[in-house]
Structures are given as structure tokens and as C-alpha cells.
Scaffold this active site. Structure first.
Site, PDB file in Angstrom:
ATOM      1  N   ARG A  69       0.844  -1.184   0.000  1.00  0.00           N
ATOM      2  CA  ARG A  69       0.000   0.000   0.000  1.00  0.00           C
ATOM      3  C   ARG A  69       0.887   1.244   0.000  1.00  0.00           C
ATOM      4  NH1 ARG A  69      -1.951   1.051   4.270  1.00  0.00           N
ATOM      5  NH2 ARG A  69      -1.286  -0.708   5.539  1.00  0.00           N
ATOM      6  N   TYR A 209      -1.375  -3.503  -6.784  1.00  0.00           N
ATOM      7  CA  TYR A 209      -1.101  -4.351  -5.622  1.00  0.00           C
ATOM      8  C   TYR A 209      -2.097  -4.188  -4.476  1.00  0.00           C
ATOM      9  CZ  TYR A 209       1.866  -7.428  -2.867  1.00  0.00           C
ATOM     10  OH  TYR A 209       2.352  -8.506  -2.177  1.00  0.00           O
ATOM     11  N   GLY A 210      -2.562  -5.288  -3.940  1.00  0.00           N
ATOM     12  CA  GLY A 210      -3.285  -5.357  -2.662  1.00  0.00           C
ATOM     13  C   GLY A 210      -4.298  -4.264  -2.457  1.00  0.00           C
ATOM     14  N   GLY A 211      -4.227  -3.667  -1.297  1.00  0.00           N
ATOM     15  CA  GLY A 211      -5.192  -2.659  -0.887  1.00  0.00           C
ATOM     16  C   GLY A 211      -5.251  -1.446  -1.810  1.00  0.00           C
ATOM     17  N   HIS A 238     -10.765  -2.121  11.401  1.00  0.00           N
ATOM     18  CA  HIS A 238      -9.657  -2.962  10.933  1.00  0.00           C
ATOM     19  C   HIS A 238      -9.403  -4.054  11.970  1.00  0.00           C
ATOM     20  CE1 HIS A 238      -5.180  -2.989   9.387  1.00  0.00           C
ATOM     21  NE2 HIS A 238      -5.906  -3.908   8.790  1.00  0.00           N
ATOM     22  N   SER A 260      -1.462  -3.176  10.320  1.00  0.00           N
ATOM     23  CA  SER A 260      -1.052  -4.079   9.250  1.00  0.00           C
ATOM     24  C   SER A 260       0.203  -4.859   9.646  1.00  0.00           C
ATOM     25  CB  SER A 260      -0.778  -3.274   7.986  1.00  0.00           C
ATOM     26  OG  SER A 260      -1.931  -2.560   7.625  1.00  0.00           O
ATOM     27  N   ALA A 261       0.184  -6.148   9.364  1.00  0.00           N
ATOM     28  CA  ALA A 261       1.301  -7.052   9.662  1.00  0.00           C
ATOM     29  C   ALA A 261       1.657  -7.079  11.143  1.00  0.00           C
ATOM     30  CB  ALA A 261       2.524  -6.716   8.801  1.00  0.00           C
ATOM     31  N   CYS A 262       0.641  -6.988  12.003  1.00  0.00           N
ATOM     32  CA  CYS A 262       0.869  -7.064  13.444  1.00  0.00           C
ATOM     33  C   CYS A 262       0.100  -8.218  14.086  1.00  0.00           C
ATOM     34  CB  CYS A 262       0.523  -5.746  14.117  1.00  0.00           C
ATOM     35  SG  CYS A 262       1.710  -4.451  13.733  1.00  0.00           S
ATOM     36  N   ASN A 266      -2.822 -14.213  12.052  1.00  0.00           N
ATOM     37  CA  ASN A 266      -2.318 -15.257  12.937  1.00  0.00           C
ATOM     38  C   ASN A 266      -3.245 -15.502  14.123  1.00  0.00           C
ATOM     39  OD1 ASN A 266       0.649 -16.405  12.446  1.00  0.00           O
ATOM     40  ND2 ASN A 266       0.453 -14.389  11.523  1.00  0.00           N
ATOM     41  N   ASN A 375       6.475  -8.324   2.136  1.00  0.00           N
ATOM     42  CA  ASN A 375       5.014  -8.161   2.045  1.00  0.00           C
ATOM     43  C   ASN A 375       4.428  -9.097   0.979  1.00  0.00           C
ATOM     44  OD1 ASN A 375       2.562  -6.907   2.919  1.00  0.00           O
ATOM     45  ND2 ASN A 375       2.566  -5.620   1.083  1.00  0.00           N
ATOM     46  N   ARG A 377       2.237 -12.037  -0.356  1.00  0.00           N
ATOM     47  CA  ARG A 377       0.914 -12.357   0.198  1.00  0.00           C
ATOM     48  C   ARG A 377       0.290 -13.552  -0.501  1.00  0.00           C
ATOM     49  NH1 ARG A 377      -1.621  -8.589   4.205  1.00  0.00           N
ATOM     50  NH2 ARG A 377       0.023  -7.065   4.511  1.00  0.00           N
ATOM     51  N   ARG A 408       2.793  -3.411  17.765  1.00  0.00           N
ATOM     52  CA  ARG A 408       4.130  -3.943  17.941  1.00  0.00           C
ATOM     53  C   ARG A 408       4.919  -2.962  18.769  1.00  0.00           C
ATOM     54  NH1 ARG A 408       6.763  -7.543  14.095  1.00  0.00           N
ATOM     55  NH2 ARG A 408       4.969  -8.178  12.867  1.00  0.00           N
TER      56      ARG A 408
HETATM   57  P1  GTP Z   1      -2.394  -7.374   7.548  1.00  0.00           P
HETATM   58  O1  GTP Z   1      -2.883  -8.439   6.615  1.00  0.00           O
HETATM   59  O2  GTP Z   1      -1.328  -6.528   6.929  1.00  0.00           O
HETATM   60  O3  GTP Z   1      -3.496  -6.530   8.095  1.00  0.00           O
HETATM   61  O4  GTP Z   1      -1.586  -8.107   8.739  1.00  0.00           O
HETATM   62  P2  GTP Z   1      -2.048  -8.948  10.021  1.00  0.00           P
HETATM   63  O5  GTP Z   1      -2.371  -8.026  11.141  1.00  0.00           O
HETATM   64  O6  GTP Z   1      -3.067  -9.938   9.637  1.00  0.00           O
HETATM   65  O7  GTP Z   1      -0.677  -9.675  10.437  1.00  0.00           O
HETATM   66  P3  GTP Z   1      -0.260 -11.221  10.372  1.00  0.00           P
HETATM   67  O8  GTP Z   1      -1.063 -12.091  11.267  1.00  0.00           O
HETATM   68  O9  GTP Z   1      -0.179 -11.617   8.950  1.00  0.00           O
HETATM   69  O10 GTP Z   1       1.213 -11.167  10.992  1.00  0.00           O
HETATM   70  C1  GTP Z   1       2.231 -10.398  10.437  1.00  0.00           C
HETATM   71  C2  GTP Z   1       3.579 -10.791  10.978  1.00  0.00           C
HETATM   72  O11 GTP Z   1       3.572 -10.789  12.406  1.00  0.00           O
HETATM   73  C3  GTP Z   1       4.003 -12.182  10.537  1.00  0.00           C
HETATM   74  O12 GTP Z   1       5.349 -12.131  10.134  1.00  0.00           O
HETATM   75  C4  GTP Z   1       3.853 -13.012  11.773  1.00  0.00           C
HETATM   76  O13 GTP Z   1       4.760 -14.064  11.811  1.00  0.00           O
HETATM   77  C5  GTP Z   1       4.060 -12.023  12.916  1.00  0.00           C
HETATM   78  N1  GTP Z   1       3.278 -12.382  14.117  1.00  0.00           N
HETATM   79  C6  GTP Z   1       1.953 -12.628  14.169  1.00  0.00           C
HETATM   80  N2  GTP Z   1       1.560 -12.967  15.417  1.00  0.00           N
HETATM   81  C7  GTP Z   1       2.671 -12.923  16.185  1.00  0.00           C
HETATM   82  C8  GTP Z   1       2.911 -13.152  17.577  1.00  0.00           C
HETATM   83  O14 GTP Z   1       2.020 -13.486  18.359  1.00  0.00           O
HETATM   84  N3  GTP Z   1       4.199 -12.983  18.001  1.00  0.00           N
HETATM   85  C9  GTP Z   1       5.205 -12.612  17.151  1.00  0.00           C
HETATM   86  N4  GTP Z   1       6.422 -12.462  17.662  1.00  0.00           N
HETATM   87  N5  GTP Z   1       5.006 -12.400  15.821  1.00  0.00           N
HETATM   88  C10 GTP Z   1       3.767 -12.540  15.347  1.00  0.00           C
HETATM   89  C1  SPV Z   2      -2.996  -4.261   5.359  1.00  0.00           C
HETATM   90  O1  SPV Z   2      -2.023  -3.630   4.928  1.00  0.00           O
HETATM   91  O2  SPV Z   2      -3.534  -3.999   6.466  1.00  0.00           O
HETATM   92  C2  SPV Z   2      -3.536  -5.387   4.585  1.00  0.00           C
HETATM   93  C3  SPV Z   2      -2.985  -5.636   3.254  1.00  0.00           C
HETATM   94  O3  SPV Z   2      -4.426  -6.073   5.043  1.00  0.00           O
HETATM   95  S1  SPV Z   2      -3.674  -4.607   2.045  1.00  0.00           S
HETATM   96  O4  SPV Z   2      -4.848  -5.293   1.481  1.00  0.00           O
HETATM   97  O5  SPV Z   2      -2.671  -4.416   0.990  1.00  0.00           O
HETATM   98  O6  SPV Z   2      -4.077  -3.356   2.610  1.00  0.00           O
HETATM   99 MN    MN Z   3      -4.994  -5.385   7.172  1.00  0.00          MN
END
Ligand code: GTP
Ligand code: SPV
Ligand code: MN
Length: 598
Positions: A69, A209-211, A238, A260-262, A266, A375, A377, A408
Site C-alpha cells: 500500500r 497491488y493489494g489494498g 480494521h 497491518s502485519a501485526c 495469525n 510483504n 501475500r 508492535r
Molecule cells: P495485515 O494483513 O497486513 O493486516 O496483517 P495482520 O495483522 O493480519 O498480520 P499477520 O497475522 O499476517 O502477521 C504479520 C507478521 O507478524 C508475521 O510475520 C507473523 O509471523 C508475525 N506475528 C503474528 N503474530 C505474532 C505473535 O504473536 N508474536 C510474534 N512475535 N510475531 C507474530
Molecule cells: C494491510 O495492509 O492492512 C492489509 C494488506 O491487510 S492490504 O490489502 O494491501 O491493505
Molecule cells: Mn490489514
């Protein structure tokens, strides 16, 4: 073609501007999906993966300049700048339409214009909404098939006068007659992701790409929907949605707002590490919540699939994601194995001996470059998730008991803190902060305040958004509101090692939250909120040194006091639109911290 006058007129108008070679009305069928896949394979955009290892799946590499994004190219074009607020890029809607009109002019030459009618949310849900994306990208068509409910029938279910969100997208790479196409067409010079909240429109140019390009996701379901939600008294957030069942068979639903990515995907797919408990997925990225007749907040997952971060996904960290993506998935910017399967950093303990990396270069372990883009996906249907909850498509949604917020943070923020009440929870959510990640272009690892994980996604003034949260808290009885928790799975020791094992072990925090919602579960008051008592978290079977747990659950009074001026600074940008209640919450926090420091 869909029999809908306003839709047809709009498509014609856009076609006159973009000058596509043809107009294709999408129906969401598997036949159409396979057609798009074939097209992408023939044009070199996609590589079919090994059907014995990864049936019905494709591999795609984007342009190296189009991988995430682009927040600095994202605009909220409300009539006034004030309405967009200090946290959004703003542009005058008429000026932006004029500028973009110039870019969109002839931008689809040599390409098809695909009309993608979709519904965000389960069929028959009063919370669901309809949109249409016009795009010149077959990649977008296939991804929208997975991520939204694409069907020519979405209009049949709605009142012809009802509004629908209009999304226009072009990769911004017209093809002159006889010119060769690139594998990932996009526009290196001009990228614009623009939202017109008053007219419920999205114009996105230059990125595939993506979003940036899958307009049903962040653009519609968060930026435009947050405005609709404010106007109509609901919430577009979100957030992941998780269903928990305890050994007695009692059920609770929990949302989680992490940037995002936090960790949303998972947590949404976590395998409960405590015997007898069960966790099931409702959604992994977005929650739309409305009050039900009983005065409780009910959430739907507006999406139909997962667009998940690939790197770090392993049998150990997220088995359910790997199982979901075992078939019928799209992989973008991962690495390719010699037998045409995909790989990414962290997928397996041992690295493959050779790969082709996401930049099409030969790759060997130790070569010093990541094989997959951070990133990278997967796009995968939610119904394939082995732990998808049976009620994930319940049109009524699921009643939410608790909302987790958090980011984070290597220091200061404890593992879990319970808010005293909704107002205090709104305060904690409004000041939450996180280190930036690869999910957006820009510097990684910088701590920024990301209120409710909505900083890049709120379609209006964030001060008003806080006020909307506070207002939601007054609509119903206090006892019916979700409890709010501030969590942080990412505390590190002085060597940069995570103190908390995270992933499945986050169950221990979820169990406590579940118990707190039922009126049990021990907690103590602290200056920042309620923390679990030393024995309140079920640590059975987990080998974690007691002093580590103590550190994770302690209040760093000095650290928090040092944050107060930065919270104040964060709040100052909202001027007189910052709700007084939040100002008061900050004073109360400071007062409690000073008392504790004495
Ligand atoms: P978006 O799709 O961007 O919104 O991301 P998201 O919030 O769904 O994040 P996602 O679950 O894909 O995790 C992103 C990163 O964080 C990955 O590299 C995971 O391995 C890491 N991660 C997720 N959960 C944990 C956790 O509980 N502990 C740690 N240390 N890392 C984590
Ligand atoms: C984010 O960045 O929070 C995502 C991936 O979930 S995207 O769809 O590219 O926004
Ligand atoms: Mn997201």
C-alpha cells in the site's frame, strides 16, 4: 450486462474516458476465474503452480516498485480539508477529479474494462453492502473473486434506489497497438488512491497491488465504510473476528484491531494451546459491527477470503493458514521452488537448496537476500480454512464480547491490560502505537501512534472518529458493550528477542479475556488499567521464566510517564475535535502514574 440504469450509465461514462477495447461484465463464476487465470498465464503475468503440490493455484510477481500500500499516495477527497482531518492526505474533490481525469483519459487503451459487481458481507445480511469495481486488471478480477462475493446477482437483492460504492481502478498502462505488455503493468510515475467519501466513490490509478487495487478491501470496507458507519451509527473497523469455545461449550466472540502485519491473521487462525478449548475463524482483517435488537454489537466479516502476509507463516506459527492455502490460491511475490511450488522466509526450518526469488533471480541459502518480498501475500478463500466457524456467514453477525487493540512495541506496553470501561478503552485504543511494517511503503520499525489500527484507513477526521466510538458507548447499556483490552505480543529483551512466545500461546491471554467477560478471572487495578494477577494467566505446559512473565505484566511507570508528552502531542493535532472525554482520560492517566511514581 446488469439491468441497472445508474450502473450502466456510469460504466458507459467511464468507458468514454478510459477508452478500453472492450467491456466485460463479470459474473463471479468459476468459469470466469479460470478464464482470467488462463489469460494471465498466456500473457506471462502468472505461472501455474505444480498441480500435484498446489492444485488450481498460481504464482505472480509484481513490479519491484509496486509491492505494498502507498500511504503517501492515498487521499481522502472530502469537500473540506477539515473533514479529512490532520491524519489524512487531502485534495479538493473537483481538482482531484480533474487531475485524475487527465490520467484516466485513454488509460485502458488496448485492455478490457472489467465490471466487477460485489457484495461485502454474507448474503441477506442487513450489515452487508454492495459495490462495483471497474478495473483493467485481470489480476484484480481473480483476487476480487476470492476476497469479495462477486456476482451479477448482488443488485437483484437490493433496492434499485439504494446506493452502491463505485470504484474505478486502472493500472495506468495503456497499450498502444502492437506494443508488448509487461508481466505486471503499473505506472511508475503516477500513483493515486483517492476516496470521495461524500459520493461514495474510489478512484485508484497506477498500482495493481493489494489494498491499492482490490477496492472492496481497504478503500471500500474501511475508508468509505467508516464514513457510512459514522453517518448510520455502526462501526467499520480494521479487526479480526475470532470465535472461542471453552471446555463447557460456552461461546464468546472477540475482535482484534492490530495494525497491518501485526498479527490479525495469525490470531484469527490460532490453535488454542490449552486442552479442551477451541478457537475458530470468523474474519482476519475487517469487522463491520451493528447493534442487534438485544442492544449488543454484532459483527460480520465483510470479506470472502484472506489476503495474508506470507513470510513467517509456518507449520508452527500458523498451520491453519498453510492448510487454507494448500489449493486454489494466488501467491504474490513469494519465491518459486524448482518443482514449481512456492516458498517464503520462515515457511520451513530448512531453507530450500535453490529457488528463484521474487525478483526472478536465482537464489541460494546464505546469499544475503530474502527470497520472498517481506510483504509477499497469499489470496485464499475463507471457506477453505480448516477452522472457519460454522456461523462465519451468519447474516445476523456474531455478538462481540471483547475487543483487543494493540500493536508492535518492543518496550513499555504490557502483554495485556483491561480497560476500566468503554471510555477508557476508547482512550487506550486512541493512543495505541506500533512500529511500522512492510505492509506499507516507507520506513520500517518507526514507532507511530495508530489509533484503533485505523490511521491509514479512517475516511474522515480522526477526532470525529474518536467521538463516534464514544457515542457508540452511550447507545446501549454498559453491560452490553464489549470489554476492551490493550495487548502487545511483541515485547523484547535487551537483545531484541521476543519475551513472549506469541502465536498459539496467545491463547493464554484469550482464556483470561474469556473468563473476565464471564465475571471470573483475577485482575488488579494499575495506573494504566487492569492487569492479570500473577496467577490469573493459565501458564500450564508453557515453559516461561517467572521473571519474564512478571516483566510482561508489570507497569513501566517511568516509561509510561515518558509517553505522556507524546500522547499530548498526538492529541494536539486534533484541535477542538478531540473529545473532551479523552483529554480527561489523559489527565487521569497522568495523575495515576504520578501517584504511582511517588
Ligand atoms: P495485515 O494483513 O497486513 O493486516 O496483517 P495482520 O495483522 O493480519 O498480520 P499477520 O497475522 O499476517 O502477521 C504479520 C507478521 O507478524 C508475521 O510475520 C507473523 O509471523 C508475525 N506475528 C503474528 N503474530 C505474532 C505473535 O504473536 N508474536 C510474534 N512475535 N510475531 C507474530
Ligand atoms: C494491510 O495492509 O492492512 C492489509 C494488506 O491487510 S492490504 O490489502 O494491501 O491493505
Ligand atoms: Mn490489514
Amino acid at each position: 450486462m446488469i439491468e441497472h440504469k445508474r450502473l450502466q450509465e456510469w460504466v458507459e461514462e467511464i468507458a468514454r474516458m478510459c477508452l478500453p477495447d472492450e467491456i466485460v461484465w463479470c459474473d463471479g463464476s468459476d468459469r470466469e476465474y479460470q478464464q482470467m487465470v488462463r489469460l494471465m498465464i498466456q500473457t506471462g503475468t502468472a505461472i501455474p503452480l505444480n498441480p500435484f503440490k498446489r492444485p488450481n493455484s498460481i504464482y505472480i510477481r509484481s513490479d519491484p516498485g509496486d509491492v505494498a500500500r502507498v500511504e503517501d499516495r492515498t487521499f481522502i477527497c472530502s469537500k473540506s480539508k477539515e473533514e479529512a482531518g490532520p491524519t489524512n492526505n487531502w485534495a479538493d474533490p473537483e481538482e482531484m477529479k480533474r487531475l485524475l481525469g487527465g490520467l484516466f483519459k485513454g488509460s485502458m487503451k488496448g485492455r478490457a474494462l472489467y465490471v466487477i459487481p460485489y457484495r461485502m458481507g454474507p448474503q441477506g445480511s442487513p450489515i452487508a453492502k454492495v459495490g462495483v469495481e471497474l478495473t483493467d486488471s485481470p489480476y484484480v478480477v481473480t483476487n476480487m473473486h476470492v476476497m469479495a462475493r462477486v456476482s451479477g446477482k448482488v443488485f437483484e437483492e437490493m433496492d434499485p434506489e439504494e446506493e452502491f460504492v463505485r470504484g474505478l481502478h486502472s493500472v495506468g498502462a495503456p497499450l498502444e497497438p502492437g506494443a508488448a505488455d509487461s508481466a505486471w503493468p503499473c505506472n511508475a510515475q503516477h500513483k493515486y488512491i483517492c476516496h470521495f467519501p461524500e459520493t461514495r466513490e474510489i478512484w485508484s490509478f497506477g498500482s495493481g497491488y493489494g489494498g491499492n487495487a482490490l477496492l472492496g478491501k481497504k478503500c471500500h470496507s474501511l475508508r468509505i465504510a467508516s464514513v457510512q458507519a459514522r453517518d448510520e451509527g455502526w462501526m467499520a473497523e480494521h479487526m479480526l473476528i475470532l470465535k472461542l469455545t471453552n471446555p463447557k461449550g460456552q461461546i464468546r466472540y472477540i475482535c482484534g484491531a492490530f495494525p497491518s502485519a501485526c498479527g490479525k491473521t495469525n490470531l484469527a487462525m490460532l490453535r488454542f494451546s490449552i486442552p479442551g478449548w477451541k478457537a475458530e475463524t470468523i474474519g482476519d482483517d475487517i469487522a463491520w459491527m451493528k447493534f442487534g435488537p438485544d442492544g449488543r454489537l454484532y459483527a460480520i466479516n465483510p470479506e470472502n477470503g484472506f489476503f495474508g502476509v506470507a513470510p513467517g507463516t509456518s507449520l508452527k506459527s500458523n498451520l491453519n493458514a498453510l492448510l487454507t492455502t494448500a489449493t486454489s490460491s494466488i501467491f504474490t511475490n513469494c519465491a518459486l521452488t524448482p518443482d514449481n511450488d512456492i516458498w517464503w522466509e520462515g515457511m520451513t526450518d530448512d531453507e530450500p537448496e535453490e529457488l528463484i526469488d521474487w525478483l526472478r533471480r536465482p537464489w541460494k541459502p546464505g546469499c544475503g537476500r530474502p527470497a520472498a518480498h517481506p510483504n509477499a501475500r497469499f489470496t485464499t478463500p475463507a471457506r477453505q480454512c480448516p477452522v472457519i466457524a460454522s456461523d462465519w456467514e451468519d447474516p445476523a453477525g456474531v455478538p462481540i464480547d471483547a475487543i483487543l487493540v494493540g500493536g508492535r512495541r518492543a518496550t513499555v506496553i504490557p502483554l495485556v491490560t483491561e480497560a476500566f470501561d468503554w471510555e477508557h478503552g476508547t482512550f487506550l485504543a486512541s493512543i495505541m502505537s506500533s512500529e511500522t511494517t512492510f505492509a506499507a511503503a516507507g520506513k520500517v520499525g518507526r514507532v507511530r501512534r495508530d489509533p484503533m489500527a485505523m490511521l491509514p484507513f479512517c475516511g474522515y477526521h480522526m477526532g470525529d472518529y474518536f467521538a463516534h466510538w464514544l457515542k457508540i458507548g452511550t447507545v446501549t447499556e454498559r453491560s452490553k458493550l464489549p470489554k476492551i483490552y490493550y495487548v502487545n505480543w511483541f515485547r523484547q529483551d535487551s537483545n531484541g528477542k521476543f519475551l513472549w512466545p506469541g502465536f498459539g500461546e496467545n491463547s493464554r491471554v484469550l482464556k483470561w479475556v474469556f473468563e473476565r467477560c464471564g465475571g471470573t478471572g483475577e485482575a488488579v487495578d494499575s495506573p494504566i488499567g487492569r492487569l492479570p494477577t500473577p496467577n490469573a494467566l493459565d501458564m500450564s505446559g508453557l515453559d516461561l521464566a517467572p521473571d519474564v512473565l512478571e516483566e510482561l505484566l508489570s507497569v513501566d511507570v517511568e516509561g509510561w510517564l515518558a509517553e505522556v508528552p507524546t500522547i499530548r502531542e498526538h492529541y494536539e493535532q486534533f484541535g477542538n475535535r478531540l473529545p473532551k472525554a479523552l483529554e480527561r482520560q489523559l489527565l487521569l492517566l497522568e495523575e495515576r502514574l504520578r501517584k504511582a511514581a511517588r
